[in-house]
Design a protein around this motif. Structure first.
Motif, PDB file in Angstrom:
ATOM      1  N   VAL A 147       0.834  -1.193   0.000  1.00  0.00           N
ATOM      2  CA  VAL A 147       0.000   0.000   0.000  1.00  0.00           C
ATOM      3  C   VAL A 147       0.874   1.251   0.000  1.00  0.00           C
ATOM      4  O   VAL A 147       1.928   1.296   0.634  1.00  0.00           O
ATOM      5  CB  VAL A 147      -0.948   0.020   1.223  1.00  0.00           C
ATOM      6  N   LEU A 148       0.440   2.245  -0.740  1.00  0.00           N
ATOM      7  CA  LEU A 148       1.058   3.569  -0.698  1.00  0.00           C
ATOM      8  C   LEU A 148       0.283   4.372   0.340  1.00  0.00           C
ATOM      9  O   LEU A 148      -0.921   4.575   0.198  1.00  0.00           O
ATOM     10  CB  LEU A 148       0.957   4.243  -2.069  1.00  0.00           C
ATOM     11  N   ALA A 149       0.962   4.816   1.399  1.00  0.00           N
ATOM     12  CA  ALA A 149       0.253   5.447   2.504  1.00  0.00           C
ATOM     13  C   ALA A 149       0.977   6.680   3.001  1.00  0.00           C
ATOM     14  O   ALA A 149       2.196   6.813   2.887  1.00  0.00           O
ATOM     15  CB  ALA A 149       0.068   4.451   3.658  1.00  0.00           C
ATOM     16  N   SER A 150       0.204   7.576   3.562  1.00  0.00           N
ATOM     17  CA  SER A 150       0.707   8.830   4.118  1.00  0.00           C
ATOM     18  C   SER A 150       1.379   8.578   5.462  1.00  0.00           C
ATOM     19  O   SER A 150       0.899   7.795   6.290  1.00  0.00           O
ATOM     20  CB  SER A 150      -0.458   9.806   4.296  1.00  0.00           C
ATOM     21  N   SER A 151       2.475   9.283   5.688  1.00  0.00           N
ATOM     22  CA  SER A 151       3.163   9.190   6.976  1.00  0.00           C
ATOM     23  C   SER A 151       2.266   9.618   8.132  1.00  0.00           C
ATOM     24  O   SER A 151       2.442   9.174   9.266  1.00  0.00           O
ATOM     25  CB  SER A 151       4.412  10.077   6.953  1.00  0.00           C
ATOM     26  N   VAL A 152       1.282  10.466   7.852  1.00  0.00           N
ATOM     27  CA  VAL A 152       0.392  10.955   8.896  1.00  0.00           C
ATOM     28  C   VAL A 152      -0.511   9.842   9.407  1.00  0.00           C
ATOM     29  O   VAL A 152      -0.660   9.644  10.614  1.00  0.00           O
ATOM     30  CB  VAL A 152      -0.459  12.133   8.378  1.00  0.00           C
ATOM     31  N   VAL A 153      -1.106   9.080   8.491  1.00  0.00           N
ATOM     32  CA  VAL A 153      -2.098   8.090   8.910  1.00  0.00           C
ATOM     33  C   VAL A 153      -1.514   6.701   9.128  1.00  0.00           C
ATOM     34  O   VAL A 153      -2.184   5.831   9.691  1.00  0.00           O
ATOM     35  CB  VAL A 153      -3.259   8.018   7.892  1.00  0.00           C
ATOM     36  N   VAL A 154      -0.283   6.453   8.722  1.00  0.00           N
ATOM     37  CA  VAL A 154       0.302   5.112   8.864  1.00  0.00           C
ATOM     38  C   VAL A 154       1.073   4.954  10.173  1.00  0.00           C
ATOM     39  O   VAL A 154       1.374   3.830  10.590  1.00  0.00           O
ATOM     40  CB  VAL A 154       1.239   4.794   7.673  1.00  0.00           C
ATOM     41  N   ALA A 155       1.371   6.049  10.853  1.00  0.00           N
ATOM     42  CA  ALA A 155       2.249   6.000  12.017  1.00  0.00           C
ATOM     43  C   ALA A 155       1.762   5.044  13.099  1.00  0.00           C
ATOM     44  O   ALA A 155       2.540   4.290  13.684  1.00  0.00           O
ATOM     45  CB  ALA A 155       2.425   7.406  12.595  1.00  0.00           C
ATOM     46  N   GLY A 156       0.460   5.060  13.376  1.00  0.00           N
ATOM     47  CA  GLY A 156      -0.079   4.193  14.418  1.00  0.00           C
ATOM     48  C   GLY A 156       0.089   2.719  14.093  1.00  0.00           C
ATOM     49  O   GLY A 156       0.459   1.916  14.957  1.00  0.00           O
ATOM     50  N   ASN A 157      -0.171   2.340  12.843  1.00  0.00           N
ATOM     51  CA  ASN A 157      -0.012   0.945  12.441  1.00  0.00           C
ATOM     52  C   ASN A 157       1.441   0.506  12.504  1.00  0.00           C
ATOM     53  O   ASN A 157       1.742  -0.643  12.830  1.00  0.00           O
ATOM     54  CB  ASN A 157      -0.566   0.742  11.025  1.00  0.00           C
ATOM     55  N   LEU A 158       2.357   1.417  12.166  1.00  0.00           N
ATOM     56  CA  LEU A 158       3.774   1.090  12.265  1.00  0.00           C
ATOM     57  C   LEU A 158       4.182   0.874  13.730  1.00  0.00           C
ATOM     58  O   LEU A 158       4.898  -0.077  14.054  1.00  0.00           O
ATOM     59  CB  LEU A 158       4.620   2.212  11.660  1.00  0.00           C
ATOM     60  N   ALA A 159       3.716   1.762  14.608  1.00  0.00           N
ATOM     61  CA  ALA A 159       4.074   1.663  16.021  1.00  0.00           C
ATOM     62  C   ALA A 159       3.549   0.378  16.642  1.00  0.00           C
ATOM     63  O   ALA A 159       4.190  -0.206  17.528  1.00  0.00           O
ATOM     64  CB  ALA A 159       3.542   2.881  16.779  1.00  0.00           C
ATOM     65  N   ARG A 160       2.389  -0.092  16.191  1.00  0.00           N
ATOM     66  CA  ARG A 160       1.796  -1.312  16.739  1.00  0.00           C
ATOM     67  C   ARG A 160       2.284  -2.571  16.025  1.00  0.00           C
ATOM     68  O   ARG A 160       1.841  -3.673  16.338  1.00  0.00           O
ATOM     69  CB  ARG A 160       0.268  -1.224  16.661  1.00  0.00           C
ATOM     70  N   GLY A 161       3.173  -2.404  15.051  1.00  0.00           N
ATOM     71  CA  GLY A 161       3.709  -3.555  14.351  1.00  0.00           C
ATOM     72  C   GLY A 161       2.752  -4.194  13.371  1.00  0.00           C
ATOM     73  O   GLY A 161       2.935  -5.349  12.978  1.00  0.00           O
ATOM     74  N   LEU A 162       1.739  -3.443  12.935  1.00  0.00           N
ATOM     75  CA  LEU A 162       0.758  -3.996  12.001  1.00  0.00           C
ATOM     76  C   LEU A 162       1.214  -3.838  10.550  1.00  0.00           C
ATOM     77  O   LEU A 162       0.689  -4.504   9.663  1.00  0.00           O
ATOM     78  CB  LEU A 162      -0.590  -3.292  12.200  1.00  0.00           C
ATOM     79  N   LEU A 163       2.149  -2.925  10.313  1.00  0.00           N
ATOM     80  CA  LEU A 163       2.718  -2.711   8.988  1.00  0.00           C
ATOM     81  C   LEU A 163       4.222  -2.509   9.131  1.00  0.00           C
ATOM     82  O   LEU A 163       4.705  -2.147  10.202  1.00  0.00           O
ATOM     83  CB  LEU A 163       2.102  -1.476   8.312  1.00  0.00           C
ATOM     84  N   GLU A 164       4.948  -2.724   8.033  1.00  0.00           N
ATOM     85  CA  GLU A 164       6.358  -2.382   7.995  1.00  0.00           C
ATOM     86  C   GLU A 164       6.640  -1.629   6.707  1.00  0.00           C
ATOM     87  O   GLU A 164       5.960  -1.825   5.691  1.00  0.00           O
ATOM     88  CB  GLU A 164       7.227  -3.640   8.088  1.00  0.00           C
ATOM     89  N   ALA A 165       7.627  -0.748   6.769  1.00  0.00           N
ATOM     90  CA  ALA A 165       7.959   0.077   5.608  1.00  0.00           C
ATOM     91  C   ALA A 165       8.817  -0.713   4.629  1.00  0.00           C
ATOM     92  O   ALA A 165       9.658  -1.523   5.020  1.00  0.00           O
ATOM     93  CB  ALA A 165       8.698   1.328   6.061  1.00  0.00           C
ATOM     94  N   TYR A 166       8.586  -0.450   3.350  1.00  0.00           N
ATOM     95  CA  TYR A 166       9.440  -0.997   2.304  1.00  0.00           C
ATOM     96  C   TYR A 166      10.272   0.154   1.738  1.00  0.00           C
ATOM     97  O   TYR A 166       9.718   1.160   1.290  1.00  0.00           O
ATOM     98  CB  TYR A 166       8.604  -1.643   1.200  1.00  0.00           C
ATOM     99  N   ARG A 167      11.585   0.036   1.803  1.00  0.00           N
ATOM    100  CA  ARG A 167      12.507   1.065   1.347  1.00  0.00           C
ATOM    101  C   ARG A 167      12.123   2.439   1.934  1.00  0.00           C
ATOM    102  O   ARG A 167      11.749   3.371   1.215  1.00  0.00           O
ATOM    103  CB  ARG A 167      12.555   1.105  -0.179  1.00  0.00           C
ATOM    104  N   PRO A 168      12.203   2.545   3.252  1.00  0.00           N
ATOM    105  CA  PRO A 168      11.763   3.772   3.929  1.00  0.00           C
ATOM    106  C   PRO A 168      12.548   5.021   3.540  1.00  0.00           C
ATOM    107  O   PRO A 168      12.108   6.135   3.824  1.00  0.00           O
ATOM    108  CB  PRO A 168      11.953   3.436   5.417  1.00  0.00           C
TER     109      PRO A 168
END
Length: 300
Positions: free
Chosen positions: A238-259
């Motif tokens: 998924v292409l996602a905004s840093s604003v709305v993806v932060a919570g999912n990243l913090a909870r380990g629900l998503l990981e960044a690809y080539r951050p």
């Protein structure tokens, strides 16, 4: 100083301007439409300039009318708050914020607990209706957090939050999906669908991948939080905004690809009718919002 101010006429004007209707103003103030019209004409005569343009269906403010409305509306809000604070049982502080469903679900609501710790007596109502609220006409809404676009000159802008776009996937499965010659891409059908497509194109160009030229499978959703849930479930990237993806990243629900690859997006603007920012519950919320936005904004 105040003896000559036509206070009744000013109150009638504020209601008529806010509601864009003499009839609606009359209903709110429990008088007749004729009385409202008479008060407005007296005020226009006293000022020596028109405040409304009479139209077949309702009325519209002139430039002078818009200027006067901003000042009168803000002043009446402050008076109402001061009076409420002096009553034996003052009204509980409350405010209404209108924003998108995704921003509310993925950024604002998860952080509200910190606001309530600091201001337990202020109730925040979140409005996520699809229709854009006209802040000048709807006095029931205090603040709007709007995505991108030009900020109307007639509104007060208070800070904002920038975003950057990146690509994300399910933890432990992102690299394998990206390694495919044509990975499944998850998209969001915004009102401006081309904006999302252009951002995908910009990210792929910076990453040096030709995914879009390989006719990839695209899973489309109408809200960003659905798209991210799908990516977290392993349905694609998924292409996602840093604003709305932060919570999912913090909870380990998503990981960044080539951050290291990020595409600058738009800004979330915080807007209100001039004068409303001085309303105590709004002022408290804005101060808290400033801190939260500063803490969550990524480095450029």
């Amino acid at each position: 100083m105040f003896a000559e101010l036509p206070l009744t006429a000013l109150r009638s004007f504020e209601a008529a301007a806010r509601l864009s209707s003499f009839k609606a103003a009359a209903e709110e103030l429990h008088v007749t439409p004729t009385a409202i019209s008479h008060q407005i004409r007296q005020l226009e005569s006293w000022l020596g300039r028109p405040l409304f343009q009479r139209q077949p269906r309702g009325v519209a403010l002139t430039d002078d009318g818009r200027r006067l409305f901003r000042d009168v509306h803000g002043a009446l809000l402050e008076v109402a708050q001061s009076v409420a604070a002096l009553r034996p049982r003052p009204d509980a502080g409350c405010l209404t914020v209108t924003t998108s469903t995704s921003f509310a679900a993925l950024w604002l609501v998860p952080r509200l607990g910190r606001f309530y710790v600091r201001h337990p007596d202020i109730a925040v109502r979140i409005d996520t209706s699809a229709q854009v609220v006209d802040l000048e006409q709807n006095a029931g809404v205090d603040l709007a957090i709007r995505y991108g676009g030009a900020v109307p000159a007639r509104l007060h802008r208070h800070g904002g939050l920038r975003e950057f776009f990146g690509v994300y996937g399910a933890p432990g499965r992102t690299q394998a999906e990206a390694a495919k010659s044509s990975p499944t891409l998850i998209s969001v059908e915004w009102g401006d669908s081309q904006l999302y497509c252009r951002t995908w194109e910009a990210w792929c160009e910076r990453a040096g991948v030709d995914w879009l030229q390989r006719a990839p499978t695209v899973r489309a959703y109408d809200e960003e939080h659905y798209a991210m849930y799908a990516a977290g479930a392993g349905q694609g990237l998924v292409l996602a905004s840093s604003v709305v993806v932060a919570g999912n990243l913090a909870r380990g629900l998503l990981e960044a690809y080539r951050p290291e690859i990020a595409v600058l997006g738009e800004t979330y603007h915080v807007l209100c009718v001039p004068g409303r920012e001085r309303h105590p519950p709004v002022r408290a919320f804005l101060a808290w919002l400033d801190e939260e936005m500063e803490a969550s904004e990524p480095a450029s």
